[in-house]
Design an enzyme around this catalytic site. Sequence first.
Site, PDB file in Angstrom:
ATOM      1  N   THR A  23      34.570  42.252  26.698  1.00 45.98           N
ATOM      2  CA  THR A  23      35.579  41.881  27.688  1.00 45.98           C
ATOM      3  C   THR A  23      35.001  40.762  28.552  1.00 45.98           C
ATOM      4  O   THR A  23      33.806  40.740  28.838  1.00 45.98           O
ATOM      5  CB  THR A  23      36.060  43.103  28.507  1.00 45.98           C
ATOM      6  OG1 THR A  23      37.251  42.736  29.213  1.00 45.98           O
ATOM      7  CG2 THR A  23      35.025  43.599  29.506  1.00 45.98           C
ATOM      8  N   CYS A  29      36.273  44.830  38.718  1.00 46.79           N
ATOM      9  CA  CYS A  29      36.576  45.830  37.698  1.00 46.79           C
ATOM     10  C   CYS A  29      35.268  46.366  37.124  1.00 46.79           C
ATOM     11  O   CYS A  29      34.209  45.777  37.318  1.00 46.79           O
ATOM     12  CB  CYS A  29      37.394  45.210  36.576  1.00 46.79           C
ATOM     13  SG  CYS A  29      38.964  44.507  37.114  1.00 46.79           S
ATOM     14  N   HIS A  46      38.105  48.707  30.301  1.00 46.24           N
ATOM     15  CA  HIS A  46      38.007  47.754  31.415  1.00 46.24           C
ATOM     16  C   HIS A  46      38.967  48.242  32.506  1.00 46.24           C
ATOM     17  O   HIS A  46      40.161  47.957  32.460  1.00 46.24           O
ATOM     18  CB  HIS A  46      38.409  46.371  30.882  1.00 46.24           C
ATOM     19  CG  HIS A  46      38.364  45.256  31.882  1.00 46.24           C
ATOM     20  ND1 HIS A  46      38.219  43.942  31.513  1.00 46.24           N
ATOM     21  CD2 HIS A  46      38.479  45.225  33.224  1.00 46.24           C
ATOM     22  CE1 HIS A  46      38.245  43.164  32.585  1.00 46.24           C
ATOM     23  NE2 HIS A  46      38.407  43.922  33.643  1.00 46.24           N
TER      24      HIS A  46
END
Lengths: 164, 208
Positions: A23, A29, A46
């Site tokens: 990702t 995050c 994620h």
Amino acid sequence: MSEIFKIGIADLKTCKSPDGVMTLGLGSCVGIAIRDPMTKVGGLVHIMLPDSKSITGGQHNIAKFADTGIEELVKQLERTGARRIRMVAKIAGGANMFNFQGGGANAVGKVGERNVEAVKAKLRQLNIPIQAADTGLNYGRTVIFYPETGAYHIRAVGKPEKVI
Amino acid sequence: MKDINLDQVSQNYYDVLKEIGNIGAGNAMTALSQMLQCKVDMKVPQVRLLEFSEVGELMGGEEQIMAAVLLAVEGDITGYMMFMVEENSARHLIGKITGGMLPEGMEFDEMGLSAMQEVGNIITGAYLNSLSSMTNLTVLPSPPAVTVDMAEAILSVPAIQFGIYGDKILLIQSQFYDEVQLDGYFILIPDLESYEKILTALGVPIEM
């Protein structure tokens, strides 16, 4: 030939050796990588926010929250034959991108830290040990996870790549 | 308090946001042109409601390096305001202000970052001023914070704030030029209650 799958924000995917999952640009995050070292199946989620229960709208995306996202990833891994009892986790992200302080519970300066705490609490509840973590500070991270070895590669702007 | 779902907002609401975007960005460009002592032109801003995943792509990829300035907003309207420009546009702007171009590939030093902070402060300040005078609501911006990082990592900040009540992000894209073309992005991130206040102040009923 191995393949690297890409997931976006509030997204998750499982894969098995020799493939990997990545990702791009985790900020506040958190990217949670979980694998079963025996079956060499693993996955990445994620997440954006700590808790699905404290939110008034948009709960339909379960990968968005630490609690529901981790649960779903574990469920999907179990469906491939992985066993919860063998699972181990690595986590990265949860930065405070602007070094902003103050404000309420969802304030910009606190959400990264709260995400990391929620992730740790959820993994503890599921009895999945955290093998390594690279969290906090004030910069973004791109991560790639390889379930074969459990290597979790972390790239950041202006810093050498590291593997945890 | 009503539950606001951005998917359901009316066309009226968009028109209002577009107008705020237009006037706000217009004032921001005037302020920028005074600061740079040169003419700055701009195109009509685009107001877009995007999936989180689409925003990084719009800016040239999730790992595109961007400079961003963030302010907290207090007063009648509460929330955050962010202004982002692509790395090389930031170098160009910093060069104009400090009188020396920051060479490509070179890291942003403290002086560069504080120049960027100043640009962001003036641009967002002008934007927020026009929002305040259009709505007659007080808007008190905090001192700005600046960062240079991957687009997606920076965008996680507004995405999380929008994520509290939906899966989309509202973005005002404005293209401006002095000698070169610069793409700037404004993201106004009002708290839930502030949406209603802004729209009510502008005489637009919320149709849900």
